[in-house]
Design an enzyme around this catalytic site. Structure first.
Site, PDB file in Angstrom:
ATOM      1  NE  ARG A 164      -2.571   0.904   3.543  1.00 58.21           N
ATOM      2  CZ  ARG A 164      -3.272   0.624   4.643  1.00 58.21           C
ATOM      3  NH1 ARG A 164      -4.515   0.204   4.563  1.00 58.21           N
ATOM      4  NH2 ARG A 164      -2.719   0.768   5.838  1.00 58.21           N
ATOM      5  CE  LYS A 190      -2.663   4.558   7.117  1.00 57.53           C
ATOM      6  NZ  LYS A 190      -4.119   4.599   7.338  1.00 57.53           N
ATOM      7  CD  GLU A 235     -11.873   5.848   4.190  1.00 57.31           C
ATOM      8  OE1 GLU A 235     -11.476   5.113   5.096  1.00 57.31           O
ATOM      9  OE2 GLU A 235     -11.175   6.131   3.201  1.00 57.31           O
TER      10      GLU A 235
END
Ligand SMILES: *Cc1c(COP(=O)(O)O)cnc(C)c1O
Length: 343
Positions: free
Chosen positions: A84, A186, A222
């Site tokens: 990720r 992220k 989210e």
């Protein structure tokens, strides 16, 4: 060599920075990463014009190391954090740190801080924070030429002290991510712009924000740092699908547990705000808490109360929580490759 554990009140630690003994530092220069070192030096010295300070070119990861019942220090699926971060770097025009070297560096950093890994049964864990930033001077808008990759660790207390109480959250009027933006990586920038929204929500008495899709404001995305899981009245697990949601490793693991271990039906699909009132259970998933139950969602004064109530987790979410934490703690057999032994 077994290291003497630090003398900390593990069970009463909060979620804050505690300086540990060692950290990992690697530098990217002239088109290549160096090997990196484990060092005592917790200070970062940067030029005043460093890329990260001007244009926020930085991304990070978060995972945990902890002690199993049989005394091993383990991590949960660090290869997925490595991949990720690789994806985050590509989106931000940063040089990815190789996936295998990432896992090795995280392992080395945890080993060097073994005395700071909380003992089994304390509920505490060693939080691991890998991060990367543009380090050379940048004033015209462009990617930096030099980068630093660091891994720090800090012991953190049990997420739920005295049981997991369901949260009350609000539907936010702010957006977290643009349709073709950076919601799926992220990046620090996603958090910088969420700070005003979360401070506002906290002032109003809510624990978290439910962000909607910014294009139509009709679909659930989210929260600022956790993905949603819902459970329908007939026991189907439903999780929102969107290109601007951060692909939570916890959520992906819970979906696997639901399907393959508990034999539940799982739907990964668009979830409208309109249908939230029809669900039986709601939870937020992320590394820190695994799942935090949500009892109430407030949409501009209109209260949506989950049938699971404000006292405890709903039964399906509880089962998912117990199974995944059982796997993490070594009480239940783990799917292949999920538990990575440090020592
Ligand atoms: C890190 C993060 C999560 C949780 O991901 P995990 O891999 O499960 O810890 C969810 N949403 C956002 C926005 C995040 O940054």
């Amino acid at each position: 060599m077994k290291m003497e554990k630090k003398n900390l009140d593990w069970a009463n630690l909060g979620f804050g920075y505690v300086k540990t003994d060692k950290r990992f530092v690697a530098n990217y220069k002239d088109g290549a990463w160096d090997d990196g070192v484990i060092t005592d030096d917790d200070k970062v010295v940067l030029n005043e014009c460093a890329g990260v300070l001007q244009y926020a070119q930085t991304c990070f990861e978060g995972l945990k190391a902890y002690t199993t019942e049989d005394g091993h220090i383990v991590m949960f699926r660090p290869d997925l954090n490595a991949q990720r971060m690789h994806d985050s770097c590509e989106r931000l025009e940063m040089p990815p740190f190789p996936v295998d070297k990432f896992v090795q560096a995280v392992t080395d950093t945890v080993k060097a801080n073994a005395a700071w890994v909380p003992p089994f049964g304390s509920g505490a864990t060693l939080y691991i924070r890998p991060y990367m930033f543009g380090s050379n001077p940048v004033i015209g808008v462009k990617p930096a030429d030099e980068y630093q990759f660091r891994i720090l660790t800090t012991p953190v207390g049990p997420y739920f002290k005295g049981g997991a109480k369901p949260l009350t959250i609000k539907v936010s009027d702010f957006d977290r991510a643009a349709p073709h933006g950076t919601g799926h990586i992220k990046a620090g920038l996603n958090y910088a712009m969420s700070l005003h929204a979360i401070v506002t929500a906290h002032k109003e008495g809510y624990a978290e924000n439910m962000y909607l899709d910014p294009a139509t404001r009709t679909k659930v995305e989210e929260t600022g740092g956790a993905n949603f899981l819902f459970v329908t009245k007939d026991g189907t697990v439903v999780t929102p699908k969107s290109n601007s949601i951060l692909p939570s490793i916890t959520r992906r693991s819970l979906v696997y547990v639901a399907k393959e271990i508990l034999g539940l039906k799982v739907e990964e699909r668009e979830v409208t705000l309109e249908e939230v009132k029809d669900f039986a259970e709601c939870g937020l998933c992320g590394t820190a808490a695994v799942i935090s139950p949500v009892g109430k969602i407030v949409d501009h004064g209109k209260e949506i109360c989950m049938p699971s109530g404000m006292e405890k987790m709903g039964p399906t979410i509880q089962k998912l929580y117990d199974t995944l934490t059982g796997i993490q703690m070594g009480k239940l057999e783990a799917p292949k490759g999920w538990i990575y032994t440090v020592e």
